[in-house]
Design a protein around this motif. Structure first.
Motif, PDB file in Angstrom:
ATOM      1  N   PHE A   1     -18.044 -14.718   2.541  1.00  0.00           N
ATOM      2  CA  PHE A   1     -17.267 -13.516   2.229  1.00  0.00           C
ATOM      3  C   PHE A   1     -16.778 -12.842   3.513  1.00  0.00           C
ATOM      4  N   GLU A   2     -17.602 -12.856   4.539  1.00  0.00           N
ATOM      5  CA  GLU A   2     -17.175 -12.280   5.813  1.00  0.00           C
ATOM      6  C   GLU A   2     -16.009 -13.062   6.400  1.00  0.00           C
ATOM      7  N   HIS A   3     -16.073 -14.384   6.294  1.00  0.00           N
ATOM      8  CA  HIS A   3     -14.992 -15.231   6.789  1.00  0.00           C
ATOM      9  C   HIS A   3     -13.685 -14.933   6.042  1.00  0.00           C
ATOM     10  N   ALA A   4     -13.766 -14.836   4.714  1.00  0.00           N
ATOM     11  CA  ALA A   4     -12.570 -14.555   3.919  1.00  0.00           C
ATOM     12  C   ALA A   4     -11.980 -13.196   4.290  1.00  0.00           C
ATOM     13  N   THR A   5     -12.842 -12.209   4.486  1.00  0.00           N
ATOM     14  CA  THR A   5     -12.362 -10.871   4.850  1.00  0.00           C
ATOM     15  C   THR A   5     -11.696 -10.883   6.216  1.00  0.00           C
ATOM     16  N   THR A   6     -12.284 -11.628   7.140  1.00  0.00           N
ATOM     17  CA  THR A   6     -11.726 -11.702   8.492  1.00  0.00           C
ATOM     18  C   THR A   6     -10.381 -12.418   8.498  1.00  0.00           C
ATOM     19  N   ILE A   7     -10.291 -13.538   7.783  1.00  0.00           N
ATOM     20  CA  ILE A   7      -9.071 -14.353   7.788  1.00  0.00           C
ATOM     21  C   ILE A   7      -7.947 -13.690   6.995  1.00  0.00           C
ATOM     22  N   PHE A   8      -8.290 -13.132   5.828  1.00  0.00           N
ATOM     23  CA  PHE A   8      -7.266 -12.640   4.906  1.00  0.00           C
ATOM     24  C   PHE A   8      -7.109 -11.120   4.929  1.00  0.00           C
ATOM     25  N   GLY A   9      -8.033 -10.414   5.563  1.00  0.00           N
ATOM     26  CA  GLY A   9      -7.952  -8.962   5.613  1.00  0.00           C
ATOM     27  C   GLY A   9      -8.566  -8.254   4.422  1.00  0.00           C
ATOM     28  N   GLY A  10      -9.119  -9.010   3.497  1.00  0.00           N
ATOM     29  CA  GLY A  10      -9.738  -8.440   2.302  1.00  0.00           C
ATOM     30  C   GLY A  10      -9.795  -9.486   1.208  1.00  0.00           C
ATOM     31  N   ILE A  11     -10.479  -9.156   0.115  1.00  0.00           N
ATOM     32  CA  ILE A  11     -10.659 -10.091  -0.999  1.00  0.00           C
ATOM     33  C   ILE A  11     -10.211  -9.410  -2.283  1.00  0.00           C
ATOM     34  N   ASP A  12      -9.317 -10.068  -3.012  1.00  0.00           N
ATOM     35  CA  ASP A  12      -8.792  -9.517  -4.255  1.00  0.00           C
ATOM     36  C   ASP A  12      -9.364 -10.188  -5.502  1.00  0.00           C
ATOM     37  N   VAL A  13      -9.646 -11.470  -5.406  1.00  0.00           N
ATOM     38  CA  VAL A  13     -10.122 -12.230  -6.557  1.00  0.00           C
ATOM     39  C   VAL A  13     -11.245 -13.148  -6.117  1.00  0.00           C
ATOM     40  N   VAL A  14     -12.282 -13.258  -6.944  1.00  0.00           N
ATOM     41  CA  VAL A  14     -13.338 -14.246  -6.730  1.00  0.00           C
ATOM     42  C   VAL A  14     -13.467 -15.068  -8.003  1.00  0.00           C
ATOM     43  N   VAL A  15     -13.310 -16.381  -7.875  1.00  0.00           N
ATOM     44  CA  VAL A  15     -13.487 -17.317  -8.986  1.00  0.00           C
ATOM     45  C   VAL A  15     -14.692 -18.188  -8.663  1.00  0.00           C
ATOM     46  N   ASN A  16     -15.733 -18.065  -9.477  1.00  0.00           N
ATOM     47  CA  ASN A  16     -16.970 -18.792  -9.206  1.00  0.00           C
ATOM     48  C   ASN A  16     -17.039 -20.014 -10.111  1.00  0.00           C
ATOM     49  N   ALA A  17     -16.440 -21.118  -9.641  1.00  0.00           N
ATOM     50  CA  ALA A  17     -16.360 -22.343 -10.436  1.00  0.00           C
ATOM     51  C   ALA A  17     -17.443 -23.356 -10.076  1.00  0.00           C
ATOM     52  N   ALA A  18     -18.279 -23.053  -9.095  1.00  0.00           N
ATOM     53  CA  ALA A  18     -19.326 -23.990  -8.686  1.00  0.00           C
ATOM     54  C   ALA A  18     -20.378 -24.127  -9.780  1.00  0.00           C
ATOM     55  N   GLY A  19     -20.824 -25.337 -10.012  1.00  0.00           N
ATOM     56  CA  GLY A  19     -21.875 -25.557 -11.000  1.00  0.00           C
ATOM     57  C   GLY A  19     -22.275 -27.019 -11.047  1.00  0.00           C
ATOM     58  N   ILE A  20     -23.452 -27.283 -11.619  1.00  0.00           N
ATOM     59  CA  ILE A  20     -23.922 -28.645 -11.810  1.00  0.00           C
ATOM     60  C   ILE A  20     -24.318 -28.836 -13.266  1.00  0.00           C
TER      61      ILE A  20
END
Length: 245
Positions: free
Chosen positions: A75-94
């Protein structure tokens, strides 16, 4: 609300299957995409390269969704690269499958760790980070309603995801952030095909009125709706399964 290039999204489990289709679809909508992967950076980089080649913006980042430190770094990386976070899609699963009577508890624990704890960790960070006008989208499964044998541990984990997500929608009152669940039916991904003989695949594909499996792109369309224009859909489970019961 339009999807301008300034909007950004984190997609977990985005190196393949449904997650990849979601990342590509949201990039086509103009979102900058963080492509998360668990263990295969090469496939994540393929997704990034494809998005970039199509004129989009993307970066990749790895980590275990159930590890709070790894996800905080993401999340810190996304904020640094994009300037903020608008949407989170949690598609990870097993999705290891076995009858309740014979599933070993180590496998059960692994399913719950990734699908339940992982969704909680990512949802918690999303609740703290997503900007007003944004969306949090978690993934369940239509098997919570279809009650298919051997899916016990998986369906159990996704029932927990639904409960968490719908409560989080109410907790974010006043934040202008929607929180919803996409619950796909059987979808043509490597995860679905693994270990299934053709006759089983054919039977499952024929169980809904559309008489086919879903595609990752079918699921990505519903996700894009929730990520963008669907500002009046909140605290809902959207069954995306071709009309299966």
């Amino acid at each position: 609300m339009s999807n301008s290039p300034s909007r950004s999204v984190i997609v977990t489990g985005a190196s393949g299957g449904i997650g990849r289709a979601v990342a590509e679809r949201l990039a086509a909508d103009g979102m900058s995409v963080l492509v998360h992967y668990a263990g295969n950076p090469a496939t994540a980089e393929e997704v990034v390269a494809g998005i970039t080649a199509s004129g989009g913006t993307a970066t990749s980042f790895g980590g275990d969704v159930a590890d709070e430190t790894a996800m905080a770094n993401l999340f810190e990386h996304a904020t640094t690269i994009f300037g903020g976070i608008d949407v989170v899609v949690n598609a990870a699963g097993i999705m290891p499958l076995a009858p309740v009577a014979t599933m070993d508890l180590e496998t059960f624990d692994r399913v719950q760790r990734t699908n339940v704890r992982g969704t909680f960790v990512v949802s918690q960070l999303a609740a703290r980070s997503v900007r007003a006008g944004g969306a949090i989208i978690n993934f369940s499964t239509s098997v919570t309603r279809l009650q298919l044998p051997t899916y016990g541990a998986y369906a159990m984990s996704k029932g927990a995801v639904e409960a968490l997500t719908l409560i989080l929608a109410r907790e974010l009152r006043g934040k202008d952030v929607t929180v919803n669940v996409v619950a796909p039916g059987p979808t043509a991904t490597p995860l679905f095909f693994e270990g299934k003989p053709q006759e089983v695949i054919d039977r499952i594909a024929g169980a809904n009125p559309m008489e086919r499996l879903g595609t990752p792109q079918d699921i990505a369309e519903t996700t894009a709706f929730l990520a963008g224009p669907a500002r009046w859909v909140n605290g809902q489970v959207i069954y995306t399964n071709g009309g299966a019961a």
